[in-house]
Enzyme design. Structure first.
Site, PDB file in Angstrom:
ATOM      1  N   ASN A 287       0.872  -1.189   0.000  1.00  0.00           N
ATOM      2  CA  ASN A 287       0.000   0.000   0.000  1.00  0.00           C
ATOM      3  C   ASN A 287       0.901   1.228   0.000  1.00  0.00           C
ATOM      4  O   ASN A 287       1.500   1.555   1.014  1.00  0.00           O
ATOM      5  CB  ASN A 287      -0.880  -0.045   1.256  1.00  0.00           C
ATOM      6  CG  ASN A 287      -1.749   1.195   1.416  1.00  0.00           C
ATOM      7  OD1 ASN A 287      -1.806   2.035   0.514  1.00  0.00           O
ATOM      8  ND2 ASN A 287      -2.404   1.305   2.552  1.00  0.00           N
TER       9      ASN A 287
ATOM     10  N   LYS B  15      -0.033   4.215  -0.206  1.00  0.00           N
ATOM     11  CA  LYS B  15      -0.723   5.368   0.386  1.00  0.00           C
ATOM     12  C   LYS B  15      -0.533   6.590  -0.525  1.00  0.00           C
ATOM     13  O   LYS B  15      -0.484   6.424  -1.754  1.00  0.00           O
ATOM     14  CB  LYS B  15      -0.231   5.601   1.817  1.00  0.00           C
ATOM     15  CG  LYS B  15      -0.330   4.314   2.654  1.00  0.00           C
ATOM     16  CD  LYS B  15      -0.100   4.501   4.119  1.00  0.00           C
ATOM     17  CE  LYS B  15      -0.227   3.147   4.826  1.00  0.00           C
ATOM     18  NZ  LYS B  15      -0.062   3.228   6.262  1.00  0.00           N
TER      19      LYS B  15
ATOM     20  N   HIS C  17      -9.482   0.844   5.236  1.00  0.00           N
ATOM     21  CA  HIS C  17      -8.211   1.123   5.914  1.00  0.00           C
ATOM     22  C   HIS C  17      -8.460   2.065   7.095  1.00  0.00           C
ATOM     23  O   HIS C  17      -9.276   2.986   6.996  1.00  0.00           O
ATOM     24  CB  HIS C  17      -7.209   1.738   4.936  1.00  0.00           C
ATOM     25  CG  HIS C  17      -5.811   1.712   5.473  1.00  0.00           C
ATOM     26  ND1 HIS C  17      -5.383   2.592   6.438  1.00  0.00           N
ATOM     27  CD2 HIS C  17      -4.767   0.887   5.228  1.00  0.00           C
ATOM     28  CE1 HIS C  17      -4.123   2.320   6.747  1.00  0.00           C
ATOM     29  NE2 HIS C  17      -3.724   1.293   6.030  1.00  0.00           N
TER      30      HIS C  17
ATOM     31  N   GLU D 147      -6.863   4.479   8.145  1.00  0.00           N
ATOM     32  CA  GLU D 147      -6.639   5.895   7.838  1.00  0.00           C
ATOM     33  C   GLU D 147      -7.892   6.518   7.234  1.00  0.00           C
ATOM     34  O   GLU D 147      -8.167   7.702   7.439  1.00  0.00           O
ATOM     35  CB  GLU D 147      -5.411   6.038   6.921  1.00  0.00           C
ATOM     36  CG  GLU D 147      -4.133   5.792   7.710  1.00  0.00           C
ATOM     37  CD  GLU D 147      -2.958   5.311   6.882  1.00  0.00           C
ATOM     38  OE1 GLU D 147      -2.991   5.404   5.638  1.00  0.00           O
ATOM     39  OE2 GLU D 147      -1.980   4.834   7.505  1.00  0.00           O
TER      40      GLU D 147
ATOM     41  N   GLU E  42      -4.774  -5.081  10.676  1.00  0.00           N
ATOM     42  CA  GLU E  42      -3.817  -3.995  10.837  1.00  0.00           C
ATOM     43  C   GLU E  42      -4.079  -3.261  12.148  1.00  0.00           C
ATOM     44  O   GLU E  42      -4.923  -2.339  12.189  1.00  0.00           O
ATOM     45  CB  GLU E  42      -3.934  -3.004   9.679  1.00  0.00           C
ATOM     46  CG  GLU E  42      -3.605  -3.599   8.327  1.00  0.00           C
ATOM     47  CD  GLU E  42      -3.086  -2.548   7.350  1.00  0.00           C
ATOM     48  OE1 GLU E  42      -2.040  -2.810   6.740  1.00  0.00           O
ATOM     49  OE2 GLU E  42      -3.688  -1.481   7.224  1.00  0.00           O
TER      50      GLU E  42
ATOM     51  N   GLY F 163       2.954   2.332  10.779  1.00  0.00           N
ATOM     52  CA  GLY F 163       3.915   3.426  10.634  1.00  0.00           C
ATOM     53  C   GLY F 163       4.640   3.800  11.910  1.00  0.00           C
ATOM     54  O   GLY F 163       5.247   4.870  11.988  1.00  0.00           O
TER      55      GLY F 163
ATOM     56  N   SER G 252       3.905  -2.051  10.224  1.00  0.00           N
ATOM     57  CA  SER G 252       5.356  -2.077  10.447  1.00  0.00           C
ATOM     58  C   SER G 252       6.018  -3.390  10.059  1.00  0.00           C
ATOM     59  O   SER G 252       6.974  -3.822  10.706  1.00  0.00           O
ATOM     60  CB  SER G 252       5.684  -1.713  11.899  1.00  0.00           C
ATOM     61  OG  SER G 252       5.292  -0.378  12.178  1.00  0.00           O
TER      62      SER G 252
END
Ligand code: 13P
Length: 249
Positions: free
Chosen positions: A9, A11, A93, A95, A163, A169, A209
């Site tokens: 991904n 992003k 996701h 985010e 996730e 991250g 990560s």
């Protein structure tokens, strides 16, 4: 056995200059390789597909609208994604759940739209750090899975990515036991809901990560069939060793 899949991904990272990473990755793939899906930003989908086609790499998008067309400025439909040659789309996701307040209902509608366009949905679910600290992880995961995955999921139409939000991250990774607990739980829920045949064939990816130096350990878990990789998917030199670790697992 579920298909082994390494998905990247990107992003909101990458321009046309980054497409060379797809060529470099193709040249570095082990033989045999697991399935590899790269999800670049939408403006790169067409060109990414052209480059990836001959390289045993497929292309995915990072979101889609739930409607097929219409007055939705700035959005893209699942049909438009399929039209680029892409085969996958990431949905739900964290985010997007956080920044755009996407609910389980929204995600479920988008997954249906993806399926109608012939795309494979990569459904993301995951708990926050507070959820985990409060021992609510499995409740959250169970609720997201039940709420955002429509009836009729199959191994061909759906991948599920676990996730944990606190691992995205941050360089923090759950212990192998924590990953195993959640992946086993997801597997149980899928087999209960869709039957053993389908539920045991849906690939479960871990994301958060994943790096070349921890991939091998993560892939040891029985119900981890691959990874959804953010930062380490941007460069072929980082992503290729993760894919190689999956091929060996
Ligand atoms: P990182 O691998 O950068 O932690 O991102 C994970 C992710 O969000 C993939 O969708």
């Amino acid at each position: 056995m579920p298909l082994k899949i390494a998905a990247g991904n990107w992003k909101m990272n990458g321009t046309a200059a980054s497409l060379g990473e797809i060529s470099a990755l193709g040249a570095a793939l082990p033989d045999p390789a697991p399935a590899v899906v790269i999800c670049p930003p939408a403006p790169l989908l067409f060109r990414a597909h052209e480059i990836a086609g001959p390289l045993r790499i497929t292309i995915g998008a990072q979101d889609c609208h739930n409607d097929t067309e219409g007055a939705y400025t700035g959005d893209i439909s699942a049909e438009m994604i399929a039209d680029t040659g892409a085969t996958h789309v990431i949905l739900g996701h964290s985010e997007r759940r956080e920044a755009y307040a996407e609910t389980n209902d929204d995600v479920r509608d988008k997954i249906r739209a993806a399926w109608n366009a012939g795309l494979t949905a990569i459904l993301c679910i995951g708990e926050s750090g507070e959820d985990r600290a409060a021992n609510n992880t499995l409740d959250i995961i169970g609720g997201q899975l039940a709420g955002s995955l429509p009836n009729g999921a199959t191994a061909a139409s759906t991948l599920v990515a676990y996730e944990p939000i606190w691992a995205i991250g941050t360089g923090k990774v759950p212990t192998l036991e924590e990953i195993i607990e959640v992946h086993d739980f997801i597997r149980d829920r899928l087999t209960q809901r869709f039957g053993v045949e389908t539920g045991s064939e849906i690939s479960l990816l871990y994301g958060g990560s994943v790096k070349p130096d921890n991939a091998e350990t993560i892939f040891r878990a029985e119900n981890v069939d691959g990874a959804l990789v953010g930062g380490a998917s941007l460069r072929a030199t980082d992503f290729a060793p993760i894919i190689a670790a999956l091929a060996r697992s």
